[in-house]
Design an enzyme around this catalytic site. Structure first.
Site, PDB file in Angstrom:
ATOM      1  N   THR A   1       1.128  -1.081   0.069  1.00  0.00           N
ATOM      2  CA  THR A   1      -0.284   0.179  -0.625  1.00  0.00           C
ATOM      3  C   THR A   1       0.844   1.130   0.106  1.00  0.00           C
ATOM      4  OG1 THR A   1      -0.027  -0.295   2.481  1.00  0.00           O
ATOM      5  CG2 THR A   1      -1.719  -1.368   1.271  1.00  0.00           C
TER       6      THR A   1
ATOM      7  N   ARG B   1       9.723  -5.411  11.113  1.00  0.00           N
ATOM      8  CA  ARG B   1      10.924  -5.341  11.133  1.00  0.00           C
ATOM      9  C   ARG B   1      11.693  -5.858   9.957  1.00  0.00           C
ATOM     10  NH1 ARG B   1      13.075  -5.080  16.616  1.00  0.00           N
ATOM     11  NH2 ARG B   1      12.689  -7.574  15.953  1.00  0.00           N
ATOM     12  N   GLU B   2      12.032  -4.885   8.780  1.00  0.00           N
ATOM     13  CA  GLU B   2      12.985  -5.722   8.151  1.00  0.00           C
ATOM     14  C   GLU B   2      14.522  -5.200   8.602  1.00  0.00           C
ATOM     15  OE1 GLU B   2      13.821  -3.353   4.255  1.00  0.00           O
ATOM     16  OE2 GLU B   2      11.270  -3.392   4.037  1.00  0.00           O
TER      17      GLU B   2
ATOM     18  N   CYS C   1       7.981   1.889   5.678  1.00  0.00           N
ATOM     19  CA  CYS C   1       6.416   1.791   6.479  1.00  0.00           C
ATOM     20  C   CYS C   1       5.838   3.214   6.988  1.00  0.00           C
ATOM     21  CB  CYS C   1       6.514   0.978   6.986  1.00  0.00           C
ATOM     22  SG  CYS C   1       7.006  -0.747   6.653  1.00  0.00           S
TER      23      CYS C   1
HETATM   24  C1  UDX Z   1       9.063  -0.605  10.614  1.00  0.00           C
HETATM   25  C2  UDX Z   1       8.324  -0.981  12.366  1.00  0.00           C
HETATM   26  O1  UDX Z   1       9.019  -0.811  13.233  1.00  0.00           O
HETATM   27  C3  UDX Z   1       6.846  -2.087  11.998  1.00  0.00           C
HETATM   28  O2  UDX Z   1       6.908  -2.390  13.323  1.00  0.00           O
HETATM   29  C4  UDX Z   1       6.219  -2.400  11.248  1.00  0.00           C
HETATM   30  O3  UDX Z   1       5.902  -3.824  11.009  1.00  0.00           O
HETATM   31  C5  UDX Z   1       6.827  -2.092   9.981  1.00  0.00           C
HETATM   32  O4  UDX Z   1       7.944  -0.932   9.082  1.00  0.00           O
HETATM   33  P1  UDX Z   1      11.295  -0.670   9.711  1.00  0.00           P
HETATM   34  O5  UDX Z   1      10.653  -0.177   8.396  1.00  0.00           O
HETATM   35  O6  UDX Z   1      12.046  -2.602   8.732  1.00  0.00           O
HETATM   36  O7  UDX Z   1       9.502  -0.977  10.811  1.00  0.00           O
HETATM   37  O8  UDX Z   1      12.342  -0.045  10.145  1.00  0.00           O
HETATM   38  P2  UDX Z   1      12.423   0.382  11.670  1.00  0.00           P
HETATM   39  O9  UDX Z   1      13.609  -0.791  12.260  1.00  0.00           O
HETATM   40  O10 UDX Z   1      11.135   0.141  12.430  1.00  0.00           O
HETATM   41  O11 UDX Z   1      13.341   1.547  11.774  1.00  0.00           O
HETATM   42  C6  UDX Z   1      12.876   2.177  10.687  1.00  0.00           C
HETATM   43  C7  UDX Z   1      12.997   3.673  10.536  1.00  0.00           C
HETATM   44  O12 UDX Z   1      13.776   4.375  11.835  1.00  0.00           O
HETATM   45  C8  UDX Z   1      15.201   3.195  10.390  1.00  0.00           C
HETATM   46  O13 UDX Z   1      15.316   4.036   9.151  1.00  0.00           O
HETATM   47  C9  UDX Z   1      15.695   3.097  11.332  1.00  0.00           C
HETATM   48  O14 UDX Z   1      17.308   4.480  10.852  1.00  0.00           O
HETATM   49  C10 UDX Z   1      15.294   4.906  12.381  1.00  0.00           C
HETATM   50  N1  UDX Z   1      15.197   5.195  13.704  1.00  0.00           N
HETATM   51  C11 UDX Z   1      15.188   3.976  14.010  1.00  0.00           C
HETATM   52  C12 UDX Z   1      16.704   5.484  14.234  1.00  0.00           C
HETATM   53  O15 UDX Z   1      16.825   6.796  13.522  1.00  0.00           O
HETATM   54  N2  UDX Z   1      15.988   5.699  15.485  1.00  0.00           N
HETATM   55  C13 UDX Z   1      15.930   5.207  16.282  1.00  0.00           C
HETATM   56  O16 UDX Z   1      16.094   5.146  17.204  1.00  0.00           O
HETATM   57  C14 UDX Z   1      15.244   3.695  15.480  1.00  0.00           C
END
Ligand code: UDX
Length: 467
Positions: free
Chosen positions: A95, A164-165, A273
């Site tokens: 989506t 989460r990826e 996401c």
């Molecule tokens: C996210 C959600 O965590 C997950 O539950 C949902 O199903 C899909 O979206 P994801 O996109 O795999 O998962 O990445 P995530 O680990 O959440 O990180 C997202 C972004 O935030 C990354 O770019 C990461 O670098 C950033 N991040 C994360 C920060 O800048 N600071 C943090 O403390 C944590």
């Protein structure tokens, strides 16, 4: 508790074999279910059928290899075959953000439900896993009941996914919680049977109506994005005052009500996401007349975008006020480590802006090079970390891969033209870099480290006064 492993195991289909769907299909087969993966993209299903995972995800290829030999996982592009095979169908299509709007594009979800419904002839559960605006499941339930030869026997449920990826296998096989959005006891029984091994591990289950289940997912992602932008907003305040956001975050993290996860300051969030989900949530809330309730999400988004331009400014400051003709090594392209996903990747956005400001940018990433090259063909790419930093006027570490965290500052220093580094992820040891002669900068941290011992002095004096 309703029965779990004693109920007959349903046969599962997984519609959409992208990141979410492929992981779900492979993991469910590894739990012993017979699974049929469905995709309209033949290349994807042919690769998966050969045992190849078409994206980078630690541990998934090994599980695919074992389920491929077991014969429990097959793939097809035929919805008719899927309808004939499955009892519980999981819809896992994307989506994305709609073109020219902050709303979610529901084309693929609508198409998957419509196509599947047209072939379902008996009692079946059609379960959405995709992240959708609240109200979508009820609309689809009416559409399915109205168009399927099975009529009301084809029921819709929603089971949001939180994976989460980089941790997709763990998050699928041992999730924090399961959420079942259902309209009947039968749907709950079918979902319990579909997740019996996961529930038997003691995984918490929250059973809700369809609307709440849809909202759980967007509310969770909005909260995580808000937490990241909160600490990055504090970084902006720290920058204006000479305070240190790293120490601030550490101090906050010891408050168990706050916690340290998703409180890492730096370049902010990207990926497929968080950014599009908060925009779609704000858009949907406005449609519902409650836009004000989540208007802060616009600010969360704005703070996050500002981190990218501010990172470019920091590199500019380090290179003496101009980026024109400066050689900048960009370490990282993926939106986060242990992923080759470059959707809305902060690192590549910064690389692009540096390039547009006249810098000679060389990018290196341990896994995302092919994807980055395809999306940003104008940037230069180096095959190794050493080649990327060779003769650089500044290094920008923008995705915190272990390879970058573990690099030796002295050894890297031998390769660069100037020992200047921007730590976009607060992931490097500033003291070690400074000791090796590097000028080290990070968003929200003072350029002059002498301010930190000063803070320590004050603490020592307060402690001495207390004694
Ligand atoms: C996210 C959600 O965590 C997950 O539950 C949902 O199903 C899909 O979206 P994801 O996109 O795999 O998962 O990445 P995530 O680990 O959440 O990180 C997202 C972004 O935030 C990354 O770019 C990461 O670098 C950033 N991040 C994360 C920060 O800048 N600071 C943090 O403390 C944590």
């Amino acid at each position: 508790m309703v029965t779990t492993d004693t109920a007959p195991r349903p046969r599962l289909t997984v519609i959409g074999t992208g990141y979410l769907g492929a992981t779900h299909a492979i993991c469910m087969a590894s739990l012993g279910y017979d699974v049929l993966g469905v995709d309209v993209d033949r290349r994807k299903i042919e690769a998966l059928a050969r045992g190849e995972v078409p994206f980078y995800e630690p541990g998934l290829a090994e599980i695919l290899a074992s389920v491929t030999t077991s014969g429990r996982l097959r793939f097809t592009d035929s919805f008719a075959e899927a309808a004939a095979f499955g009892d519980v169908h999981f819809v896992c299509v994307g989506t994305p953000q709609a073109a020219g709007s902050s709303a979610a594009d529901l084309t693929y979800v609508d198409a998957a439900f419509t196509e599947l419904a047209s072939h379902v002839t008996g009692r079946a559960l059609l379960v959405g896993k995709s992240t959708v605006p609240v109200g979508t499941a009820e609309r689809l339930a009416a559409l399915v009941a109205g168009t399927s030869p099975a009529g009301a026997a084809a029921e819709v449920a929603w089971n949001p996914e939180f994976l989460r990826e980089g941790y997709a296998v763990e998050d699928t096989l041992a999730p924090d919680r399961l959420v079942f959005g259902i309209s009947s006891p039968w749907a709950e029984e079918r979902l319990r049977a579909a997740f019996a091994p996961v529930l038997d591990r003691g995984t918490p289950l929250v059973t809700t109506d369809l609307r709440t289940a849809e909202l759980v997912k967007v509310a969770a992602n909005a909260f995580l994005a808000t937490k990241i932008s909160y600490i990055n907003a504090m970084a902006e305040v720290c920058e204006a005052t000479g305070a240190d956001v790293s120490l601030l975050a550490t101090a906050l993290s010891y408050d168990s009500r706050i916690g340290g996860r998703f409180l890492k300051p730096g370049l902010g969030f990207g990926g497929g996401c968080l950014p599009k989900d908060i925009r779609a949530f704000a858009h949907r809330a406005e449609e519902l007349g409650v836009g004000q309730a989540v208007s802060f999400l616009r600010e969360v988004d704005a703070i996050n975008r500002r981190r990218r331009t501010r990172t470019v400014d920091l590199v500019r400051e380090l290179t003496g006020g101009s980026l024109e003709g400066k050689r900048v090594a960009v370490l990282g392209a993926a939106f986060k480590p242990d992923s080759d996903d470059i959707r809305d990747a902060p690192a590549l956005d910064v690389a692009r802006m540096l390039h547009e400001a006249g810098a000679i940018v060389t990018v290196y990433d341990p896994a995302a090079m092919d994807n980055a090259r395809r999306a940003y063909p104008d940037l230069a790419y180096a095959p190794t970390l050493a080649a990327a930093v060779d003769n650089a006027d500044a290094v920008a570490m923008l995705t915190e891969w272990a390879e970058f965290r573990d690099a030796y500052p002295a050894a890297l220093g031998e390769l660069v033209a100037q020992r200047r580094i921007v730590d976009g992820r607060h992931a490097l040891d500033a003291d070690r870099y400074r000791a090796a002669g590097w000028e080290y900068r990070a968003l929200g941290r003072p350029a002059d480290p002498r301010t930190v011992p000063l803070v320590q002095d004050v603490r020592d004096r307060v402690r001495a006064a207390e004694v």
